[in-house]
Design a protein around this motif. Structure first.
Motif, PDB file in Angstrom:
ATOM      1  N   ILE A 146       5.355  -0.115   4.417  1.00 62.04           N
ATOM      2  CA  ILE A 146       6.170  -0.321   5.619  1.00 62.04           C
ATOM      3  C   ILE A 146       7.327  -1.294   5.362  1.00 62.04           C
ATOM      4  O   ILE A 146       7.248  -2.144   4.466  1.00 62.04           O
ATOM      5  CB  ILE A 146       5.269  -0.820   6.773  1.00 62.04           C
ATOM      6  N   THR A 147       8.388  -1.130   6.141  1.00 64.48           N
ATOM      7  CA  THR A 147       9.506  -2.064   6.098  1.00 64.48           C
ATOM      8  C   THR A 147       9.212  -3.141   7.138  1.00 64.48           C
ATOM      9  O   THR A 147       8.843  -2.803   8.262  1.00 64.48           O
ATOM     10  CB  THR A 147      10.810  -1.328   6.491  1.00 64.48           C
ATOM     11  N   GLY A 148       9.360  -4.390   6.760  1.00 65.23           N
ATOM     12  CA  GLY A 148       8.932  -5.414   7.711  1.00 65.23           C
ATOM     13  C   GLY A 148       9.755  -6.684   7.699  1.00 65.23           C
ATOM     14  O   GLY A 148      10.435  -7.007   6.719  1.00 65.23           O
ATOM     15  N   SER A 195      19.960  -7.518   6.119  1.00 61.62           N
ATOM     16  CA  SER A 195      19.658  -6.124   5.856  1.00 61.62           C
ATOM     17  C   SER A 195      18.287  -6.039   5.169  1.00 61.62           C
ATOM     18  O   SER A 195      18.019  -6.791   4.239  1.00 61.62           O
ATOM     19  CB  SER A 195      20.753  -5.559   4.945  1.00 61.62           C
ATOM     20  N   VAL A 196      17.438  -5.155   5.673  1.00 60.52           N
ATOM     21  CA  VAL A 196      16.110  -4.993   5.079  1.00 60.52           C
ATOM     22  C   VAL A 196      15.994  -3.547   4.600  1.00 60.52           C
ATOM     23  O   VAL A 196      16.089  -2.608   5.410  1.00 60.52           O
ATOM     24  CB  VAL A 196      14.985  -5.317   6.086  1.00 60.52           C
ATOM     25  N   ALA A 197      15.821  -3.382   3.292  1.00 59.34           N
ATOM     26  CA  ALA A 197      15.760  -2.028   2.729  1.00 59.34           C
ATOM     27  C   ALA A 197      14.407  -1.388   3.029  1.00 59.34           C
ATOM     28  O   ALA A 197      13.442  -2.083   3.368  1.00 59.34           O
ATOM     29  CB  ALA A 197      15.991  -2.113   1.221  1.00 59.34           C
ATOM     30  N   ASP A 198      14.326  -0.082   2.886  1.00 55.63           N
ATOM     31  CA  ASP A 198      13.070   0.638   3.123  1.00 55.63           C
ATOM     32  C   ASP A 198      11.966   0.095   2.225  1.00 55.63           C
ATOM     33  O   ASP A 198      12.161  -0.090   1.014  1.00 55.63           O
ATOM     34  CB  ASP A 198      13.264   2.129   2.837  1.00 55.63           C
ATOM     35  N   GLY A 199      10.829  -0.145   2.811  1.00 58.24           N
ATOM     36  CA  GLY A 199       9.667  -0.607   2.053  1.00 58.24           C
ATOM     37  C   GLY A 199       9.705  -2.071   1.682  1.00 58.24           C
ATOM     38  O   GLY A 199       8.830  -2.563   0.980  1.00 58.24           O
ATOM     39  N   GLU A 200      10.736  -2.769   2.150  1.00 63.63           N
ATOM     40  CA  GLU A 200      10.890  -4.184   1.780  1.00 63.63           C
ATOM     41  C   GLU A 200      10.367  -5.076   2.917  1.00 63.63           C
ATOM     42  O   GLU A 200      10.478  -4.723   4.078  1.00 63.63           O
ATOM     43  CB  GLU A 200      12.383  -4.442   1.577  1.00 63.63           C
ATOM     44  N   ILE A 201       9.798  -6.206   2.536  1.00 63.90           N
ATOM     45  CA  ILE A 201       9.382  -7.186   3.545  1.00 63.90           C
ATOM     46  C   ILE A 201      10.277  -8.417   3.371  1.00 63.90           C
ATOM     47  O   ILE A 201      10.324  -8.995   2.284  1.00 63.90           O
ATOM     48  CB  ILE A 201       7.912  -7.645   3.343  1.00 63.90           C
ATOM     49  N   VAL A 202      10.984  -8.767   4.427  1.00 53.09           N
ATOM     50  CA  VAL A 202      11.793  -9.988   4.389  1.00 53.09           C
ATOM     51  C   VAL A 202      11.106 -11.048   5.231  1.00 53.09           C
ATOM     52  O   VAL A 202      10.743 -10.792   6.377  1.00 53.09           O
ATOM     53  CB  VAL A 202      13.226  -9.725   4.901  1.00 53.09           C
ATOM     54  N   LEU A 213      -2.977  -9.578   3.867  1.00 53.09           N
ATOM     55  CA  LEU A 213      -1.889  -9.040   4.684  1.00 53.09           C
ATOM     56  C   LEU A 213      -0.806  -8.446   3.794  1.00 53.09           C
ATOM     57  O   LEU A 213      -0.310  -7.339   4.038  1.00 53.09           O
ATOM     58  CB  LEU A 213      -1.323 -10.177   5.541  1.00 53.09           C
ATOM     59  N   LYS A 214      -0.463  -9.167   2.748  1.00 46.46           N
ATOM     60  CA  LYS A 214       0.545  -8.681   1.800  1.00 46.46           C
ATOM     61  C   LYS A 214       0.085  -7.337   1.215  1.00 46.46           C
ATOM     62  O   LYS A 214       0.861  -6.382   1.151  1.00 46.46           O
ATOM     63  CB  LYS A 214       0.718  -9.726   0.693  1.00 46.46           C
ATOM     64  N   ASN A 215      -1.201  -7.254   0.822  1.00 49.58           N
ATOM     65  CA  ASN A 215      -1.709  -6.015   0.219  1.00 49.58           C
ATOM     66  C   ASN A 215      -1.680  -4.858   1.218  1.00 49.58           C
ATOM     67  O   ASN A 215      -1.315  -3.742   0.870  1.00 49.58           O
ATOM     68  CB  ASN A 215      -3.136  -6.225  -0.296  1.00 49.58           C
ATOM     69  N   ILE A 216      -2.077  -5.162   2.462  1.00 45.78           N
ATOM     70  CA  ILE A 216      -2.077  -4.102   3.491  1.00 45.78           C
ATOM     71  C   ILE A 216      -0.656  -3.600   3.711  1.00 45.78           C
ATOM     72  O   ILE A 216      -0.397  -2.391   3.734  1.00 45.78           O
ATOM     73  CB  ILE A 216      -2.677  -4.631   4.817  1.00 45.78           C
ATOM     74  N   LEU A 217       0.280  -4.539   3.857  1.00 42.68           N
ATOM     75  CA  LEU A 217       1.664  -4.135   4.134  1.00 42.68           C
ATOM     76  C   LEU A 217       2.230  -3.333   2.962  1.00 42.68           C
ATOM     77  O   LEU A 217       2.909  -2.332   3.147  1.00 42.68           O
ATOM     78  CB  LEU A 217       2.540  -5.371   4.405  1.00 42.68           C
ATOM     79  N   LEU A 248      -2.615  -6.043  14.121  1.00 43.46           N
ATOM     80  CA  LEU A 248      -1.895  -5.336  13.063  1.00 43.46           C
ATOM     81  C   LEU A 248      -2.161  -3.831  13.168  1.00 43.46           C
ATOM     82  O   LEU A 248      -1.242  -3.016  13.053  1.00 43.46           O
ATOM     83  CB  LEU A 248      -2.352  -5.889  11.709  1.00 43.46           C
ATOM     84  N   ALA A 249      -3.428  -3.489  13.415  1.00 45.56           N
ATOM     85  CA  ALA A 249      -3.791  -2.071  13.548  1.00 45.56           C
ATOM     86  C   ALA A 249      -3.050  -1.441  14.721  1.00 45.56           C
ATOM     87  O   ALA A 249      -2.556  -0.311  14.633  1.00 45.56           O
ATOM     88  CB  ALA A 249      -5.307  -1.944  13.753  1.00 45.56           C
ATOM     89  N   ARG A 250      -2.964  -2.178  15.830  1.00 46.04           N
ATOM     90  CA  ARG A 250      -2.314  -1.639  17.034  1.00 46.04           C
ATOM     91  C   ARG A 250      -0.835  -1.342  16.761  1.00 46.04           C
ATOM     92  O   ARG A 250      -0.271  -0.387  17.287  1.00 46.04           O
ATOM     93  CB  ARG A 250      -2.443  -2.653  18.181  1.00 46.04           C
ATOM     94  N   ALA A 251      -0.218  -2.172  15.930  1.00 43.76           N
ATOM     95  CA  ALA A 251       1.191  -1.936  15.601  1.00 43.76           C
ATOM     96  C   ALA A 251       1.323  -0.832  14.548  1.00 43.76           C
ATOM     97  O   ALA A 251       2.177   0.048  14.664  1.00 43.76           O
ATOM     98  CB  ALA A 251       1.827  -3.226  15.105  1.00 43.76           C
ATOM     99  N   LEU A 252       0.443  -0.836  13.531  1.00 42.15           N
ATOM    100  CA  LEU A 252       0.568   0.121  12.426  1.00 42.15           C
ATOM    101  C   LEU A 252       0.229   1.552  12.844  1.00 42.15           C
ATOM    102  O   LEU A 252       0.788   2.505  12.307  1.00 42.15           O
ATOM    103  CB  LEU A 252      -0.338  -0.293  11.259  1.00 42.15           C
ATOM    104  N   VAL A 253      -0.688   1.693  13.803  1.00 36.88           N
ATOM    105  CA  VAL A 253      -1.123   3.034  14.206  1.00 36.88           C
ATOM    106  C   VAL A 253       0.036   3.845  14.789  1.00 36.88           C
ATOM    107  O   VAL A 253       0.030   5.075  14.786  1.00 36.88           O
ATOM    108  CB  VAL A 253      -2.309   2.929  15.216  1.00 36.88           C
ATOM    109  N   MET A 254       1.065   3.140  15.253  1.00 29.30           N
ATOM    110  CA  MET A 254       2.219   3.813  15.848  1.00 29.30           C
ATOM    111  C   MET A 254       3.162   4.368  14.776  1.00 29.30           C
ATOM    112  O   MET A 254       4.157   5.002  15.099  1.00 29.30           O
ATOM    113  CB  MET A 254       3.003   2.827  16.731  1.00 29.30           C
ATOM    114  N   ASP A 255       2.869   4.082  13.507  1.00 34.58           N
ATOM    115  CA  ASP A 255       3.720   4.485  12.403  1.00 34.58           C
ATOM    116  C   ASP A 255       5.173   4.046  12.658  1.00 34.58           C
ATOM    117  O   ASP A 255       6.092   4.869  12.697  1.00 34.58           O
ATOM    118  CB  ASP A 255       3.647   6.014  12.230  1.00 34.58           C
ATOM    119  N   PRO A 256       5.374   2.731  12.842  1.00 34.21           N
ATOM    120  CA  PRO A 256       6.711   2.270  13.230  1.00 34.21           C
ATOM    121  C   PRO A 256       7.707   2.332  12.073  1.00 34.21           C
ATOM    122  O   PRO A 256       7.306   2.303  10.913  1.00 34.21           O
ATOM    123  CB  PRO A 256       6.463   0.814  13.650  1.00 34.21           C
TER     124      PRO A 256
END
Lengths: 262, 361
Positions: free
Chosen positions: B183-185, B23-30, B174-178, B142-150
């Protein structure tokens, strides 16, 4: 004293020389023979404007263009299906698509006669409806398409196979559906394969002789005209028509090389 | 929030994923951490809808998405090889997904430019993909994935194609950008350091199973299974049995052929008299000295290996290999020197079997 290595070197050089000799005998000498034949007697270039020369050229150029377009429209989707889809008897379809590569053209022509002839599998019902295919321009197009299409399928498929699956997966995760993936990813990335297929298919179609001879009736294409003129002793016309066909083939190959290089 | 519930997958007869729940909570990176072939990449592809699971459910924001095709999941994916379209330039690559959504051109322009600014690639818009460096490609992907607001971003070993220096620089960026995007990741990697830097939590995978999930320091300092312990570098694992239990201390006899020896640890709730156990201690908790101390045993140094800035010392204790860590400045010994190896009893912790989900301590 000659060592074993010297003997091997001499043998290697001799075999290269022999290769060039055979190449010269088979390719360069026939071309020289044609040029020699054309210019051995005064050439009447007005023949180039006569119907006996112009009509077969126009017929061949046009039918080859139409058969290339048909091969393109059928061959690219076929290449797509063979590359990306799984279905029963896929291997059989794959083999059938490539069959014209190895089938003697006379057999191809005979098969077309059996299919589209007056009493053929498709020709018979069409004949009842008043539609005749055999011995028309359309029959020539069918014969040319039969032999030319595998070039487009094969060349396009080779490029499609080179596309990394992750590009297609990426397009899916970005919301692209099958048709969009085909149009926006697969087709642009297979472009050089499709283009070289077009060039090769056109060259094969315009030079088609065996199958066309079986189905063209009284219509005479460029290769058929060369054959007829050579047999009936009209050497001057046969020479000029051969020169035209060689020029077309040469240009096609140069185009092909450019496409491949791009 | 994304939940995987009992996901299983077989390829022909080979089981790739056993009963995975995560389970990955909102805003969490696992960070999914594991060696090649452990099933972590298959798991990401199942989440993205690129592979269908044999059983189990995937729930995104409390809705089952099992039957949704990848196009409708709104899950971003950064591929290991970036999977950038080579026939399109940087701008066209980033805009691809928005165009698939039929967004008006002006919106596509503004969203792409905004994302390019966040990722500091605004000057590369017209560059061909083949002209970019590895680091630039990684940003474009990363931009191509993030621009979609996934809703979820999956990153499949996004730094593995880069050289070590660039990788070290980019993992923190990368950690800072995420984190700045909130984003949840799910971040798939085989690199422990990368997992510890990028992940809020780490899930250690082996042979299609999640062996342990926890905060990075928890997984690093208290691995629960032998595989997890070895993966985080805690290679000192003793097999033994409980000889004696006091109020706050346990005496363990370590099985070592014909040379068993005793060590003392704090008493853990799972300890029972005569019960077989596995104990682990980190190399940095192994102390070398020239005098006998409480809870120490004699050994011989058989190897000194430079491991980055640290030195790995290999000690032979009656046929058992033990690893300790120090720095060159603090090293007072040479190979074949006899030393006393002492352990802080708090530093030992017990391991459970192949997989343990319930707390062992």
């Amino acid at each position: 004293m000659l060592t074993r290595s010297n003997y091997l070197n001499i043998g290697f050089k001799l075999s290269i020389g022999l290769s060039f000799l055979v190449f010269a005998l088979l390719i360069i000498f026939p071309l020289l023979a044609l040029v020699f034949n054309i210019f051995s007697s005064p050439v009447d270039f007005r023949i180039l404007l006569s119907g006996a020369v112009v009509d077969p050229i126009i017929l061949s150029v046009l039918t080859a263009m139409v058969s290339t377009v048909i091969s393109l429209l059928v061959g690219v989707p076929l290449a797509y299906v063979l590359t990306y889809k799984s279905f029963p008897l896929k291997n059989v379809l794959d083999t059938l698509v490539n069959l014209p590569f190895v089938l003697p053209p006379s057999v191809a022509g005979y098969l077309l006669l059996l299919t589209f002839g007056r009493f053929g599998l498709i020709g018979y019902p069409l004949n009842i409806l008043g539609i005749t295919i055999m011995f028309t321009t359309f029959a020539i197009v069918i014969a040319q398409t039969f032999v030319a299409m595998p070039f487009i399928v094969s060349s396009t498929r080779t490029k499609m196979k080179d596309i990394h699956p992750s590009l297609i997966d990426a397009a899916k995760t970005l919301g692209a559906h099958e048709l969009e993936i085909f149009r926006k990813v697969i087709l642009p990335l297979s472009k050089t394969g499709v283009l070289s297929g077009i060039v090769m298919a056109y060259a094969r179609a315009i030079g088609e002789f065996g199958a066309t001879m079986m189905v063209s009736g009284l219509l005479v294409t460029l290769p058929l005209s060369i054959f007829n003129n050579a047999l009936s002793g009209e050497r001057e016309t046969a020479n000029l028509l051969s020169l035209v066909l060689i020029a077309i083939s040469f240009t096609t190959l140069i185009l092909f090389k450019r496409v491949v290089r791009s | 929030m994304i939940e995987l519930i009992n996901i299983a997958k077989k390829f022909k007869n080979r089981v790739v994923l056993h009963d995975i729940s995560l389970s990955v909570a909102d805003g969490e990176i696992v960070a999914l951490l594991g060696a090649s072939g452990c099933g972590k990449a298959t798991q990401s592809k199942i989440i993205a809808g690129l592979i269908r699971q044999d059983s189990g459910d995937i729930r995104l924001n409390n809705k089952a998405i099992n039957d949704l095709p990848p196009q409708k999941r709104n899950i971003g994916f950064v591929f290991q090889d970036y999977a950038l379209f080579p026939h399109k330039d940087v701008f066209e690559n980033i805009a691809f997904g928005l165009e698939m959504r039929r967004l008006p051109k002006n919106k596509v322009m503004s969203r792409v430019h905004r994302t390019m600014e966040i990722l500091e690639i605004r000057d590369f818009g017209n560059e061909r993909i083949t002209h970019l460096s590895g680091g630039q490609k990684q940003r474009v992907a990363l931009a191509r994935a993030l621009v979609m607001d996934p809703d979820i971003l999956l990153l499949d070993e996004p730094l593995s194609a880069l050289d070590p220096v660039l990788r070290e620089k980019l993992r923190e960026e990368l950690k800072n950008i995420l984190k700045s995007t909130g984003i949840t990741g799910i971040y798939v990697t085989h690199d422990l350091t990368e997992a510890m830097i990028v992940g809020d939590k780490i899930a250690i995978m082996n042979e299609g199973e999640i062996q342990q999930i926890g905060r990075p320091e928890e997984v690093f300092y208290r691995p629960k299974t032998e595989f997890a312990a070895r993966f985080v570098g805690a290679r000192n694992i003793f097999e033994g049995w409980v000889v004696e239990l006091n109020r706050d201390r346990a005496t363990i006899e370590v099985i070592n052929g014909s040379n068993p020896f005793k060590i003392y640890t704090i008493r853990y709730p799972i300890f029972e008299r005569k019960k077989n156990i596995s104990l682990c201690i980190h190399p940095e908790d192994v102390v070398l000295g020239s005098e006998k101390k409480d809870n120490s045993i004699r050994g011989v140094i058989i190897g000194i290996i430079q491991n980055g800035p640290a030195l790995k010392i290999i000690i032979d204790i009656a046929g058992l290999e033990l690893h300790a860590t120090t720095t060159r400045r603090l090293l007072n010994y040479e190979i074949n020197d006899e030393v006393w190896v002492s352990f802080n009893r708090n530093a030992f912790y017990p391991l459970c079997g192949k997989k343990c989900r319930s707390p062992t301590r």
